[in-house]
Scaffold this active site. Structure first.
Site, short mmCIF file in Angstrom:
data_model
loop_
_atom_site.label_atom_id
_atom_site.label_comp_id
_atom_site.label_asym_id
_atom_site.label_seq_id
_atom_site.Cartn_x
_atom_site.Cartn_y
_atom_site.Cartn_z
N SER A 140 0.84 -1.19 0.00
CA SER A 140 0.00 0.00 0.00
C SER A 140 0.88 1.25 0.00
O SER A 140 1.64 1.48 -0.94
CB SER A 140 -0.95 -0.05 1.20
OG SER A 140 -1.96 0.92 1.08
N ASP A 264 -9.93 -4.09 -5.36
CA ASP A 264 -9.39 -3.36 -4.21
C ASP A 264 -10.27 -2.16 -3.89
O ASP A 264 -10.43 -1.26 -4.72
CB ASP A 264 -7.96 -2.90 -4.53
CG ASP A 264 -7.21 -2.40 -3.31
OD1 ASP A 264 -7.81 -1.67 -2.49
OD2 ASP A 264 -6.01 -2.71 -3.19
N HIS A 293 -7.60 -5.45 -0.57
CA HIS A 293 -6.44 -4.59 -0.31
C HIS A 293 -5.48 -5.32 0.62
O HIS A 293 -5.80 -5.56 1.79
CB HIS A 293 -6.88 -3.27 0.32
CG HIS A 293 -5.78 -2.26 0.39
ND1 HIS A 293 -5.42 -1.48 -0.70
CD2 HIS A 293 -4.95 -1.89 1.40
CE1 HIS A 293 -4.42 -0.69 -0.36
NE2 HIS A 293 -4.12 -0.92 0.90
#
Length: 320
Positions: A140, A264, A293
């Site tokens: 991320s 996601d 995610h």
């Protein structure tokens, strides 16, 4: 043209019924047992510090893992990757962004998606330990930071590339996605944690004003009031423009892997740079149908698809 049209990740375990479950269940319930890190405190030139968590085994190869927003080296996905690559014969360094190691950092500033000077300091420290091959791994925000770092300027030849997952390639687009109906819970969860840090900083620094901070509605307001001024940006738009990693892709000179699930909930369409991947020899983009995610879970396995895919990329593309 490294755009991966077919992914080996087919679907999550059956009990993960949608993208939210794929995202939330691992984050809340998955654990990696054991305290296998050795901590080192890296003092910085500006008077602050970074806490580094090592796994050393005498290898000439080292993986540097960067966590996600409001994560740390103890997060399950970081420890899982560290443990997995230790078993593959790698040394591992999982570093904590300022304020994320369990002790508040010393300065009014903390960290952000584009905070590559701190990553550079970590990389230089690792290279100073004599490693011949170094690979970045990022999740991320950590993926965004890793890609931006590699694209900003030519780096040491020992830095071979990066493996990244669930990357907000376009920071503004990701922020818009987080404000969409059904996704606000993620934004509010992050925001709550950041607000608590602002309150702690306000107790120590006069220039940090926490009045009304609990009423901030979203990331836009937080970035305008705190992220931008504390880190040298004019406003949130300047922050989004300068900190987003996709503006630096043209500068990449080593292979990178980006695996972003199509479902996601934190990524908008600009976070899937298909056209750039099709035109690039170095930017490997894979878009599995599922994964959520930073999920990509595999039924009854102590690792996820992310570790398996990272290992394959490192062996096949980076030849390490």
């Amino acid at each position: 043209m490294p755009l991966e049209h077919i992914s080996d990740y087919k679907r999550p375990p059956r009990y993960m019924l949608n993208a939210h479950w794929e995202t939330v269940i691992p984050s809340m319930f998955f654990k990696v047992k054991g305290d296998f890190y050795s901590r080192e405190r890296l003092e910085l030139e500006d008077g602050d510090f970074l806490d580094l968590d090592w796994i050393r085994g005498g290898s000439h190869k080292c993986m540097i893992i960067t966590h996600g927003l409001e994560g740390d080296s103890q997060r399950f996905y970081v420890k899982r990757t560290a443990h997995f690559f230790k078993a593959q014969g790698w040394d591992v360094l999982a570093w904590n962004c300022r304020s994320c190691s369990g002790e508040m950092n010393r300065l009014p500033r903390f960290y952000h998606h584009g905070d590559t000077p701190d990553l550079h300091r970590v990389v230089q420290h690792v290279l100073g330990n004599g490693y011949q091959h170094v690979v970045l791994a990022g999740y991320s925000m950590g993926g965004s930071m890793s890609l931006k770092y590699l694209g900003e300027a030519p780096r040491d030849h020992r830095l071979k590339g990066a493996v990244t997952f669930s990357v907000p390639c376009n920071l503004r687009d990701s922020a818009v996605q987080l404000q969409a109906r059904g996704n606000r819970m993620y934004e509010q969860r992050f925001l709550k944690k950041l607000i608590e840090k602002i309150k702690l900083k306000a107790e120590r620094f006069e220039e940090v004003d926490a009045s009304g901070v609990d009423e901030l509605p979203d990331f836009d307001a937080f970035h305008d009031r705190y992220t931008a001024p504390l880190h040298g940006f004019a406003d949130k738009d300047h922050f989004f423009r300068e900190a987003t990693c996709d503006r630096y892709f043209e500068g990449l000179d080593v292979p990178v892997l980006v695996v972003n699930a199509a479902n996601d909930p934190m990524l908008g369409q600009a976070c899937y740079p298909k056209a750039f991947a099709q035109a690039s020899d170095l930017f490997h983009l894979e878009i599995p149908k599922y994964g959520g995610h930073a999920g990509f879970s595999i039924w009854r396995k102590p690792y996820s698809y992310m570790e398996l895919r990272a290992l394959r990329f490192i062996k096949e593309v980076l030849a390490l």
